[in-house]
Every structure is written in structure tokens, then in C-alpha cells.
Design a protein around this motif. Sequence first.
Motif, PDB file in Angstrom:
ATOM      1  N   LEU A  59      24.165 -15.870  15.338  1.00  0.00           N
ATOM      2  CA  LEU A  59      24.584 -15.831  13.922  1.00  0.00           C
ATOM      3  C   LEU A  59      22.739 -16.190  13.050  1.00  0.00           C
ATOM      4  O   LEU A  59      21.752 -16.410  14.380  1.00  0.00           O
ATOM      5  N   ASN A  60      23.059 -16.083  12.396  1.00  0.00           N
ATOM      6  CA  ASN A  60      21.935 -15.587  11.311  1.00  0.00           C
ATOM      7  C   ASN A  60      21.131 -14.062  11.745  1.00  0.00           C
ATOM      8  O   ASN A  60      20.002 -14.215  11.217  1.00  0.00           O
ATOM      9  N   TYR A  61      21.114 -13.177  12.217  1.00  0.00           N
ATOM     10  CA  TYR A  61      20.896 -12.572  12.587  1.00  0.00           C
ATOM     11  C   TYR A  61      20.844 -11.719  12.223  1.00  0.00           C
ATOM     12  O   TYR A  61      21.820 -10.856  11.398  1.00  0.00           O
ATOM     13  N   ASN A  62      19.186 -11.457  11.840  1.00  0.00           N
ATOM     14  CA  ASN A  62      19.137 -10.157   9.958  1.00  0.00           C
ATOM     15  C   ASN A  62      20.480 -10.873   9.282  1.00  0.00           C
ATOM     16  O   ASN A  62      20.857  -9.545   7.921  1.00  0.00           O
ATOM     17  N   GLY A  63      20.607 -12.190   9.593  1.00  0.00           N
ATOM     18  CA  GLY A  63      21.927 -12.611   8.284  1.00  0.00           C
ATOM     19  C   GLY A  63      23.030 -12.410   8.516  1.00  0.00           C
ATOM     20  O   GLY A  63      23.571 -13.297   7.527  1.00  0.00           O
TER      21      GLY A  63
END
Length: 251
Positions: A59-63
Motif C-alpha cells: 500500500l502506497n509503495y512507490n505510489g
Amino acid sequence: MSVSVKSPKEIEKMRKAGHLLEQVHNELAKMIRPGVSTWEIDHEGEKIIRELGCIPNFLNYNGFPASFCTSINDEVVHGIPSKERVLQEGDIISLDAGLIYEGYHSDAARTYGVGEISKEAQQLIDVTRQSFFEGIKYAKAGHHLHEISAAIGAYAEKFGYGVVRDLVGHGIGTSLHEDPQIPNFAQKRRGIRLQPGMTLAIEPMINMGRADVCWLDDDWTVVTEDGMLSAHYENTVLITEGEPELLTLTK
């Protein structure tokens, strides 16, 4: 390139992170049926991860906007969950996810058939999974990293399948992606010598047709260029003095 070797204390945390992720995958496997949206799978998966006291590391890793990659049919990896994307009879879907337990990451992927699927689709899923097990025969201290890569590719290519070259496995630990990169096909060099305490995310991505892939306009979803099916199988693996330990697959 610096490949981290985990201490016994770190290995224990990696082991726990892996076992918890296995639980999550086992629960989500029960949801795979026609009529379920990929959003529902992602929503339930994130809920389970948080109930286990962990953090979804995608989740939210590089967006990336979700906790799970839900990749259907010709989608190789990084499919984005959506309320509009509903599973249909005969589809195949790969679920790829990870979690963080006390600062340590795990990562695993599984590909499932939705309802009744074709024999060809089932064979692709089975061969992709088995190519992982062919590779980890070499995931032992004293062997070289690219023996794993060569074994995965050689097995899948016997069936005429395309082995994806644009995406690779990776080391894992206090970061989701660490050195080394782990291709799924033969390399010119032997790669690093494996040592006990290394933790690797080994993940064959195998296409029914050609190996070529392309990215959709969302900048995440990777699809086969020829539109044919793709399957994905991954576990977090611990190198030991003897047989490798599969941290995300205990049964």
C-alpha cells in the motif's frame, strides 16, 4: 552489491512475517469465485493483515494504490484492484502481497483459477508453481544465485512458455526490495554464492505465449504483449545450511 545476511533474531521476525502472510493468502483463496470484485479481495486482505497486527507493505509503495496486486488473465503483475473488475468463470487471477511484522517484510504470490478453467490455463498455473520448486532445489548455501534462475527458466521453457525477462525476484528483509535481483532465466554469470541467513523472494512469472510484456497507461499493470495468459508464483525463502526454508509456505 550488498546482500544482507540475517541474524537469528532477524530470521525469527522474517519467519513470523512469512507465516502470517501465508495465513492471509489461505483466507483469500476461499474468496476466489465468479462475481467477486478485485476490490473486495483487496479490502478483505488489508483487513486481515491489520487484524494480525501487521502493515500491508504494498500500500502506497512507490505510489501503488492498494494492498494487493490482483492480476487477471493476460495481466502479468501489478494489477490494481477495482470495484468494476469482477471475476468471471474461467478467469485466472494472481494475488501478490506482502506485510511488515516488527519491521520485517514478507512477500508471496499465488495464481488461482476462477470456477472451471481450461486445461491449458491449469497447466500454466501448475508449471509456473513447479518452476519455483525446480529453482529452489539450488537455493542452498554454497550454490550460486543464478543456478536458481537457470532451473526456473529451463523448466518453464520445456512447455513452450515465455519466461518474463523484464521483471525479476529480489532479496527481502527490512526493505521489500533488497539486493540481489533474481532473474527467472539463465544468466551468463553465476551470480553471488548463497549463504545461510539470506532471504530471497523468488517469483517466476510465466506467459503462455511469448515472454514480451508491456505496461498499461496506469503505469503499474504489466500485461503480455500477445494478450495470452500469464501466471505468477512467489514465496519468501530462507537460505540455510541444508534445505531452504519456505517462510510463506509451511504446509
